[in-house]
Scaffold this motif. Structure first.
Motif, PDB file in Angstrom:
ATOM      1  N   ILE A 158      -7.253  12.330  -5.336  1.00  0.00           N
ATOM      2  CA  ILE A 158      -6.870  12.261  -6.735  1.00  0.00           C
ATOM      3  C   ILE A 158      -8.270  12.857  -7.359  1.00  0.00           C
ATOM      4  CG2 ILE A 158      -6.838  10.722  -8.981  1.00  0.00           C
ATOM      5  CD1 ILE A 158      -5.041   8.887  -7.139  1.00  0.00           C
ATOM      6  N   ILE A 159      -9.367  12.694  -7.134  1.00  0.00           N
ATOM      7  CA  ILE A 159     -10.566  13.181  -7.596  1.00  0.00           C
ATOM      8  C   ILE A 159     -10.671  14.579  -7.397  1.00  0.00           C
ATOM      9  CG2 ILE A 159     -13.237  13.026  -7.476  1.00  0.00           C
ATOM     10  CD1 ILE A 159     -13.025  10.065  -7.057  1.00  0.00           C
ATOM     11  N   GLU A 160     -10.537  14.777  -6.170  1.00  0.00           N
ATOM     12  CA  GLU A 160     -10.662  16.330  -5.606  1.00  0.00           C
ATOM     13  C   GLU A 160      -9.343  17.141  -6.405  1.00  0.00           C
ATOM     14  OE1 GLU A 160     -12.357  16.349  -1.197  1.00  0.00           O
ATOM     15  OE2 GLU A 160      -9.946  16.127  -1.417  1.00  0.00           O
ATOM     16  N   THR A 161      -8.242  16.666  -6.659  1.00  0.00           N
ATOM     17  CA  THR A 161      -6.985  17.407  -7.299  1.00  0.00           C
ATOM     18  C   THR A 161      -7.589  17.459  -8.723  1.00  0.00           C
ATOM     19  OG1 THR A 161      -5.400  16.695  -5.547  1.00  0.00           O
ATOM     20  CG2 THR A 161      -4.795  17.072  -7.949  1.00  0.00           C
ATOM     21  N   ILE A 191       1.776   6.336  -7.087  1.00  0.00           N
ATOM     22  CA  ILE A 191       0.352   7.230  -7.507  1.00  0.00           C
ATOM     23  C   ILE A 191       0.750   8.728  -7.295  1.00  0.00           C
ATOM     24  CG2 ILE A 191      -2.173   7.261  -7.617  1.00  0.00           C
ATOM     25  CD1 ILE A 191      -2.181   4.211  -7.147  1.00  0.00           C
ATOM     26  N   ARG A 192       0.866   9.087  -6.160  1.00  0.00           N
ATOM     27  CA  ARG A 192       1.234  10.619  -5.750  1.00  0.00           C
ATOM     28  C   ARG A 192       2.222  11.197  -6.556  1.00  0.00           C
ATOM     29  NH1 ARG A 192      -2.044  12.092  -1.757  1.00  0.00           N
ATOM     30  NH2 ARG A 192      -2.752  10.590  -0.209  1.00  0.00           N
ATOM     31  N   ASP A 193       2.964  10.438  -6.983  1.00  0.00           N
ATOM     32  CA  ASP A 193       4.378  10.876  -7.788  1.00  0.00           C
ATOM     33  C   ASP A 193       3.680  11.061  -9.185  1.00  0.00           C
ATOM     34  OD1 ASP A 193       6.977  11.598  -8.516  1.00  0.00           O
ATOM     35  OD2 ASP A 193       7.000   9.559  -9.672  1.00  0.00           O
ATOM     36  N   LEU A 194       2.948  10.318  -9.873  1.00  0.00           N
ATOM     37  CA  LEU A 194       2.282  10.339 -11.132  1.00  0.00           C
ATOM     38  C   LEU A 194       1.254  11.673 -11.054  1.00  0.00           C
ATOM     39  CD1 LEU A 194       1.116   6.798 -12.321  1.00  0.00           C
ATOM     40  CD2 LEU A 194       3.229   8.108 -13.104  1.00  0.00           C
ATOM     41  N   LEU A 195       0.521  11.676 -10.008  1.00  0.00           N
ATOM     42  CA  LEU A 195      -0.217  12.771  -9.851  1.00  0.00           C
ATOM     43  C   LEU A 195       0.532  13.974  -9.909  1.00  0.00           C
ATOM     44  CD1 LEU A 195      -3.187  13.550  -9.599  1.00  0.00           C
ATOM     45  CD2 LEU A 195      -2.947  13.417  -7.006  1.00  0.00           C
ATOM     46  N   GLU A 196       1.649  14.169  -9.109  1.00  0.00           N
ATOM     47  CA  GLU A 196       2.493  15.279  -9.232  1.00  0.00           C
ATOM     48  C   GLU A 196       2.978  15.909 -10.555  1.00  0.00           C
ATOM     49  OE1 GLU A 196       4.305  18.816  -7.703  1.00  0.00           O
ATOM     50  OE2 GLU A 196       2.937  17.583  -6.534  1.00  0.00           O
ATOM     51  N   ARG A 197       3.099  14.839 -11.335  1.00  0.00           N
ATOM     52  CA  ARG A 197       3.864  15.071 -12.803  1.00  0.00           C
ATOM     53  C   ARG A 197       2.684  15.185 -13.841  1.00  0.00           C
ATOM     54  NH1 ARG A 197       6.521  10.789 -14.300  1.00  0.00           N
ATOM     55  NH2 ARG A 197       6.111   9.352 -12.742  1.00  0.00           N
ATOM     56  N   HIS A 198       1.254  14.758 -13.688  1.00  0.00           N
ATOM     57  CA  HIS A 198       0.292  14.775 -14.754  1.00  0.00           C
ATOM     58  C   HIS A 198      -0.846  15.216 -13.990  1.00  0.00           C
ATOM     59  CE1 HIS A 198       2.878  12.041 -17.207  1.00  0.00           C
ATOM     60  NE2 HIS A 198       3.001  11.401 -15.839  1.00  0.00           N
ATOM     61  N   LYS A 199      -0.940  16.519 -14.184  1.00  0.00           N
ATOM     62  CA  LYS A 199      -2.027  17.330 -13.753  1.00  0.00           C
ATOM     63  C   LYS A 199      -3.567  16.873 -14.149  1.00  0.00           C
ATOM     64  CE  LYS A 199       0.907  19.599 -11.173  1.00  0.00           C
ATOM     65  NZ  LYS A 199       1.125  19.281  -9.825  1.00  0.00           N
ATOM     66  N   VAL A 210       0.906  -1.282  -0.070  1.00  0.00           N
ATOM     67  CA  VAL A 210       0.072  -0.075   0.072  1.00  0.00           C
ATOM     68  C   VAL A 210       0.930   1.217   0.119  1.00  0.00           C
ATOM     69  CG1 VAL A 210      -1.481   1.430   1.350  1.00  0.00           C
ATOM     70  CG2 VAL A 210      -1.982  -1.095   1.002  1.00  0.00           C
ATOM     71  N   GLU A 211       1.882   1.383   0.794  1.00  0.00           N
ATOM     72  CA  GLU A 211       2.814   2.301   0.786  1.00  0.00           C
ATOM     73  C   GLU A 211       3.603   2.695  -0.434  1.00  0.00           C
ATOM     74  OE1 GLU A 211       5.361   1.724   4.181  1.00  0.00           O
ATOM     75  OE2 GLU A 211       3.973   2.377   5.776  1.00  0.00           O
ATOM     76  N   GLN A 212       4.047   1.735  -1.228  1.00  0.00           N
ATOM     77  CA  GLN A 212       4.666   1.626  -2.292  1.00  0.00           C
ATOM     78  C   GLN A 212       3.682   2.317  -3.502  1.00  0.00           C
ATOM     79  OE1 GLN A 212       7.688  -0.506  -3.753  1.00  0.00           O
ATOM     80  NE2 GLN A 212       8.045  -1.897  -1.946  1.00  0.00           N
ATOM     81  N   PHE A 255      -3.097  11.776 -16.446  1.00  0.00           N
ATOM     82  CA  PHE A 255      -2.756  10.882 -15.217  1.00  0.00           C
ATOM     83  C   PHE A 255      -3.192   9.410 -15.555  1.00  0.00           C
ATOM     84  CE2 PHE A 255      -4.631   8.923 -11.164  1.00  0.00           C
ATOM     85  CZ  PHE A 255      -3.510   8.808 -10.314  1.00  0.00           C
ATOM     86  N   ILE A 256      -4.206   9.095 -16.123  1.00  0.00           N
ATOM     87  CA  ILE A 256      -5.056   7.928 -16.339  1.00  0.00           C
ATOM     88  C   ILE A 256      -4.068   7.110 -17.483  1.00  0.00           C
ATOM     89  CG2 ILE A 256      -6.788   6.514 -17.515  1.00  0.00           C
ATOM     90  CD1 ILE A 256      -8.681   8.628 -16.140  1.00  0.00           C
ATOM     91  N   ASP A 257      -3.647   8.109 -18.464  1.00  0.00           N
ATOM     92  CA  ASP A 257      -2.730   7.504 -19.237  1.00  0.00           C
ATOM     93  C   ASP A 257      -1.401   6.988 -18.713  1.00  0.00           C
ATOM     94  OD1 ASP A 257      -4.352   7.855 -21.355  1.00  0.00           O
ATOM     95  OD2 ASP A 257      -3.350   9.851 -22.328  1.00  0.00           O
ATOM     96  N   ALA A 258      -1.029   7.793 -17.630  1.00  0.00           N
ATOM     97  CA  ALA A 258       0.229   7.154 -17.039  1.00  0.00           C
ATOM     98  C   ALA A 258       0.122   5.940 -16.328  1.00  0.00           C
ATOM     99  CB  ALA A 258       0.723   8.513 -16.118  1.00  0.00           C
ATOM    100  N   LEU A 259      -1.136   5.895 -15.614  1.00  0.00           N
ATOM    101  CA  LEU A 259      -1.475   4.742 -14.970  1.00  0.00           C
ATOM    102  C   LEU A 259      -1.537   3.593 -15.886  1.00  0.00           C
ATOM    103  CD1 LEU A 259      -4.389   5.559 -12.464  1.00  0.00           C
ATOM    104  CD2 LEU A 259      -2.212   4.900 -11.593  1.00  0.00           C
TER     105      LEU A 259
END
Length: 203
Positions: A141-144, A75-83, A68-70, A88-92
């Motif tokens: 993620i939804i809020e951001t 995911i938070r790193d992806l969210l930071e780089r893909h606004k 869970v931690e990893q 973000f979904i493409d990165a996932l």
């Protein structure tokens, strides 16, 4: 001259035990796997296992916590780089699963371990704690992404986060059981439908 320290660190030892336990669990089943087999697979003694974990159950809880931690960190790193939500979904979608922890690489083992722990009622609060952390992450993620798009959501973000998490876990299970009728992109297709229902722009 002083000797260079070659003894593995505690983190190194735990990582090796996690990897070994995943292999043994997949080969022998979680219930049938012994501490001796796990330690041997990691190249350690039984004593080395007990210097890190009191029991197999504690090892499993630690593996779930580490997963869970990893996952949250990636995911938070992806969210930071893909606004934007679309980026973000493409990165996932393109995230390299081979670089993840043992449970990230094996969704079936992850689910088996969750069910194994859930059988013990006293251990369920441990699972609930991690489930709430995952829900909080999805809600963030939804809020951001909604904020970045300049839109407000129709659904309450917390409830929307619970829906997204249920979709992810549900489609993962369906994909494992019946891949023929559950395409790999089922979860992301469902997210697109939910996104439109919530009125979140993908731009």
């Amino acid at each position: 001259m002083s000797r260079v320290r070659t003894r593995p660190t505690r983190d190194d030892t735990r990582e090796k035990l996690f990897e070994a336990a995943a292999r043994v669990f997949e080969e022998q089943g979680i219930g049938g796997a012994s501490i001796e087999a796990i330690a041997a697979a990691a190249g350690f003694t039984r004593g080395a296992f007990y210097s890190n974990f009191k029991s197999k159950d504690e090892l499993i809880i630690a593996m779930l916590e580490d997963h869970v931690e990893q996952s949250m960190r990636r995911i938070r790193d992806l969210l930071e780089r893909h606004k934007s939500l679309a980026d973000f979904i493409d990165a996932l979608k393109t995230m390299d699963r081979s670089q993840q922890d043992p449970l990230g690489r094996s969704p079936l083992l992850h689910m088996e371990m969750i069910l194994f722990v859930a059988r013990a009622e006293k251990r369920r609060p441990e699972l609930a704690k991690r489930l709430r952390a995952r829900k909080k992450l999805v809600t963030d993620i939804i809020e951001t992404t909604a904020r970045n798009s300049g839109r407000t959501t129709i659904l309450n973000p917390t409830w929307a986060g619970a829906l997204v998490l249920a979709l992810e876990d549900g489609f993962r299970l369906h994909r494992l059981i019946d891949p023929e009728t559950t395409p790999p992109d089922s979860f992301f297709r469902a997210i697109g439908d939910l996104q439109r229902a919530m009125g979140i722009s993908s731009a």
